[in-house]
Design an enzyme around this catalytic site. Sequence first.
Site, PDB file in Angstrom:
ATOM      1  N   HIS A 191       6.257 -33.917  36.142  1.00  0.00           N
ATOM      2  CA  HIS A 191       6.250 -32.737  35.276  1.00  0.00           C
ATOM      3  C   HIS A 191       7.691 -32.394  34.934  1.00  0.00           C
ATOM      4  O   HIS A 191       8.577 -32.503  35.774  1.00  0.00           O
ATOM      5  CB  HIS A 191       5.571 -31.566  35.981  1.00  0.00           C
ATOM      6  CG  HIS A 191       4.112 -31.796  36.197  1.00  0.00           C
ATOM      7  ND1 HIS A 191       3.196 -31.723  35.182  1.00  0.00           N
ATOM      8  CD2 HIS A 191       3.417 -32.127  37.308  1.00  0.00           C
ATOM      9  CE1 HIS A 191       1.994 -31.979  35.661  1.00  0.00           C
ATOM     10  NE2 HIS A 191       2.103 -32.238  36.950  1.00  0.00           N
TER      11      HIS A 191
ATOM     12  N   CYS B  91       6.242 -30.565  28.634  1.00  0.00           N
ATOM     13  CA  CYS B  91       5.077 -31.321  29.130  1.00  0.00           C
ATOM     14  C   CYS B  91       3.963 -31.355  28.084  1.00  0.00           C
ATOM     15  O   CYS B  91       3.328 -32.390  27.883  1.00  0.00           O
ATOM     16  CB  CYS B  91       4.539 -30.714  30.424  1.00  0.00           C
ATOM     17  SG  CYS B  91       5.409 -31.276  31.907  1.00  0.00           S
TER      18      CYS B  91
END
Length: 106
Positions: free
Chosen positions: A21, A33
Amino acid sequence: MTTITVKKDNGDITAFTVEGHSGYGEEGSDIVCAGISAVVWTVINGLTEIAGLPARYETREGYTACSIPSLSKEKRMQANLLLESMMAFLRSLAEQYAEFVRITEV
């Protein structure tokens, strides 16, 4: 950080992985993201559903991998168009958010 690894053979993208992430924002509102996920899934769907190519993919939390087997010249051109479009977007994102996205080509 999100790490994107792209495997090439004779200039053609044959596989890619996206791991981690970005850490740019809170989970659920991280625009980096979200952008990566959107372009990756657009390309996977384009390869498999629109172009009808036999791309294989795997996904789980924080990880997506896709591989493209040997293709005819015509099908490879279709795949390259989609994959290089994805890479243009990801490179731009990596430039803008360098501390959150890393791309490696092997």
